[in-house]
Design an enzyme around this catalytic site. Structure first.
Site, mmCIF file in Angstrom:
data_model
loop_
_atom_site.group_PDB
_atom_site.id
_atom_site.type_symbol
_atom_site.label_atom_id
_atom_site.label_comp_id
_atom_site.label_asym_id
_atom_site.label_seq_id
_atom_site.Cartn_x
_atom_site.Cartn_y
_atom_site.Cartn_z
ATOM 1 N N TRP A 35 0.812 -1.206 0.000
ATOM 2 C CA TRP A 35 0.000 0.000 0.000
ATOM 3 C C TRP A 35 0.853 1.268 0.000
ATOM 4 C CZ3 TRP A 35 -4.660 -0.151 -1.636
ATOM 5 C CH2 TRP A 35 -5.451 -1.285 -1.430
ATOM 6 N N ASN B 43 3.643 1.554 -1.802
ATOM 7 C CA ASN B 43 4.469 1.632 -3.000
ATOM 8 C C ASN B 43 3.728 1.461 -4.317
ATOM 9 O OD1 ASN B 43 7.552 1.646 -2.114
ATOM 10 N ND2 ASN B 43 6.440 0.356 -0.677
ATOM 11 N N TRP B 44 2.484 1.048 -4.311
ATOM 12 C CA TRP B 44 1.820 0.820 -5.597
ATOM 13 C C TRP B 44 1.181 2.104 -6.132
ATOM 14 C CZ3 TRP B 44 -2.936 0.332 -8.226
ATOM 15 C CH2 TRP B 44 -4.063 0.754 -7.519
ATOM 16 N N ASN B 45 0.880 3.065 -5.246
ATOM 17 C CA ASN B 45 0.276 4.327 -5.649
ATOM 18 C C ASN B 45 1.002 5.451 -4.904
ATOM 19 O OD1 ASN B 45 -1.340 6.535 -6.216
ATOM 20 N ND2 ASN B 45 -3.261 5.397 -6.052
ATOM 21 N N PRO C 8 1.593 8.750 -5.563
ATOM 22 C CA PRO C 8 0.946 10.055 -5.331
ATOM 23 C C PRO C 8 0.011 10.053 -4.124
ATOM 24 C CG PRO C 8 0.961 9.567 -7.673
ATOM 25 C CD PRO C 8 1.454 8.322 -6.976
ATOM 26 N N VAL C 9 -0.819 9.014 -3.990
ATOM 27 C CA VAL C 9 -1.721 8.937 -2.834
ATOM 28 C C VAL C 9 -0.926 8.713 -1.553
ATOM 29 C CG1 VAL C 9 -3.546 7.572 -1.748
ATOM 30 C CG2 VAL C 9 -3.725 8.198 -4.161
ATOM 31 N N HIS C 10 0.112 7.868 -1.618
ATOM 32 C CA HIS C 10 0.935 7.605 -0.433
ATOM 33 C C HIS C 10 1.599 8.893 0.066
ATOM 34 C CE1 HIS C 10 3.758 5.769 2.329
ATOM 35 N NE2 HIS C 10 4.758 6.304 1.653
ATOM 36 N N TYR D 12 -0.866 11.600 7.889
ATOM 37 C CA TYR D 12 -0.119 10.796 8.852
ATOM 38 C C TYR D 12 0.814 11.650 9.716
ATOM 39 C CZ TYR D 12 2.890 7.077 10.669
ATOM 40 O OH TYR D 12 3.596 6.239 11.488
ATOM 41 N N HIS E 103 -13.049 4.484 -1.124
ATOM 42 C CA HIS E 103 -13.346 3.316 -1.961
ATOM 43 C C HIS E 103 -14.855 3.076 -2.020
ATOM 44 C CE1 HIS E 103 -9.061 2.365 -1.948
ATOM 45 N NE2 HIS E 103 -9.308 1.439 -2.853
#
Length: 420
Positions: free
Chosen positions: A319, A321-323, A325-327, A335, A360
């Site tokens: 979670w 590393n796959w997105n 911009p959102v991270h 955070y 979601h």
């Protein structure tokens, strides 16, 4: 006498230290291609050619002369202008910080509830058109939230007469260079222009900065390759859905109606391969082809849209590393501020999953006009899964667990959307 035996392990033993399995990997790829070729031929013989690109238009429009989703997206400019003019008033002190916070609260809250209310009330909006419009508004919500935070940080620095910013260099005090190109430095409040905010709105990032890294020039060959990939992969996704998934789902209706669990499991396993394949193609199409195309067109220099999530040994690593911009947005605007207020690390991570679960569900239930909380519960189930994988599984076992969870979760989400 020459010796022909030495103390050594077999190559497939872990103690041998051997790691070059390129031939086995190639064999797996060949087997995967052959198996899917057989499925393709079987599907073609059984159903014929079902691909119809024109049919895709009907997913977005019920009436070719009525474009409600497009009109809804155009209206989003009102919220962009509201944010810009609120910042301009704050920069000159015409309104107080409290008033500005209240105006942003109204603007951002309306930004989420206005499109959802429109999608729910207008019967002329299709589920796909509604989902696309809500995606645009969700991205805009995150961008304007970042816009608010960064400009607020710049005002704090101006008031304290500081010269540097410790929050991700969002308001740098010196000009930045990128390769051989040196771009004009923008300082607060000189960034509060229509050109600046619309560059940010269209840029492939969710985190605002006054001075984005810029590439020296537009590479036309790179741009054309990304454009070709965008066109090719979107057609491939449409073809796979129409030719492969839709017939299988139509054949799955009776087992689900009769609650035939053995047949239900068989149908779900049969759908797992196309579901996951389409998700992988979508990832490449969106995060590599599309975002690089936009970045190249806008000369946006930061191209880190994803990292090696496929090597994830924990759910948390996936979670993160796959997105990217959102991270980055969650880390910077959610955070770290929570941690700065003394919130426990585990509570802060749980809060991020709650926000992600909300969005979601927002993007699934509202366009479908069905509130089953499946998307919400699917995201929240990642919390115990992340704990279990991180605590009990390591290395290849953890990576396999992440892949299995992706295949099941993505398959369940896509199947529920298409069933409805």
């Amino acid at each position: 006498l020459p010796f022909c035996h030495v103390l050594q392990e077999s190559l497939l033993s872990s103690a041998s230290g051997y790691s070059n399995y390129r031939g086995i990997l190639n064999w797996c790829v060949v087997m995967l291609v052959l198996c899917n070729a057989r499925l393709f031929l079987e599907n073609l013989i059984k159903y014929g050619i079902l691909v119809d690109p024109i049919q895709v238009v009907s997913l977005f429009l019920k009436d070719p002369y009525n474009w409600p989703a497009s009109c809804l997206i155009i209206v989003s400019n009102v919220f962009i202008m509201a944010a810009l003019y609120t910042e301009r008033r704050l920069s000159v002190g015409t309104i107080s910080e409290t008033t500005g916070t209240f105006l942003y609260l109204v603007n951002l809250t309306t930004l989420l509830f206005f499109p959802s209310a429109t999608v729910l009330t207008l019967t002329s909006i299709t589920p796909v058109g509604g989902a696309f419009a809500l995606c645009v508004y969700t991205v805009l919500f995150m961008k304007l939230y970042s816009y608010k935070d960064v400009n607020m940080w710049c005002r704090e620095i101006r008031h304290t007469k500081a010269r540097t910013l410790t929050r991700s260099h969002s308001c740098p005090s010196i000009a930045q260079s990128n390769g051989s190109a040196v771009h004009a430095h923008v300082s607060y409040p000189g960034n509060l222009t229509h050109r600046d905010i619309y560059y940010f709105v269209f840029a492939p990032t969710l985190c605002y900065e006054l001075n984005f890294p810029r590439s020296p020039r537009i590479r036309k060959s790179f741009l054309l390759r990304r454009l070709f990939e965008m066109l090719f992969f979107i057609q491939l996704q449409i073809g796979l859905v129409q030719q492969w998934m839709v017939p299988t789902i139509q054949n799955s209706m009776k087992p689900f109606q009769d609650m035939d669990f053995s047949r239900m499991i068989e149908r779900m396993l049969k759908l797992a391969v196309p579901n996951h394949l389409i998700w992988l193609i979508f990832f490449y199409w969106f995060f590599h082809s599309s975002m690089n195309f936009v970045a190249e067109l806008m000369r946006f220099g930061d191209r880190e849209f994803y990292q090696d999530w496929w090597n994830s040994e924990t759910v948390t690593y996936f979670w993160s590393n796959w997105n990217i911009p959102v991270h980055k947005w969650c880390l910077r605007h959610f955070y770290k501020p929570l941690m700065g207020r003394g919130v426990n690390k585990w509570v802060a991570q749980t809060a991020i999953f709650l926000v992600s679960a909300f969005f979601h569900e927002y993007l699934v239930s509202v366009p479908l006009k069905m509130f089953r909380l499946w998307a919400f519960m699917g995201m929240m189930s990642q919390i115990p899964l992340a704990w279990f994988v991180g605590r009990f599984l390591r290395g290849n076992y953890g990576n396999a667990a992440v892949w299995i969870s992706l295949i099941i979760a993505v398959g369940r989400k896509q199947r529920s959307n298409i069933f409805y």
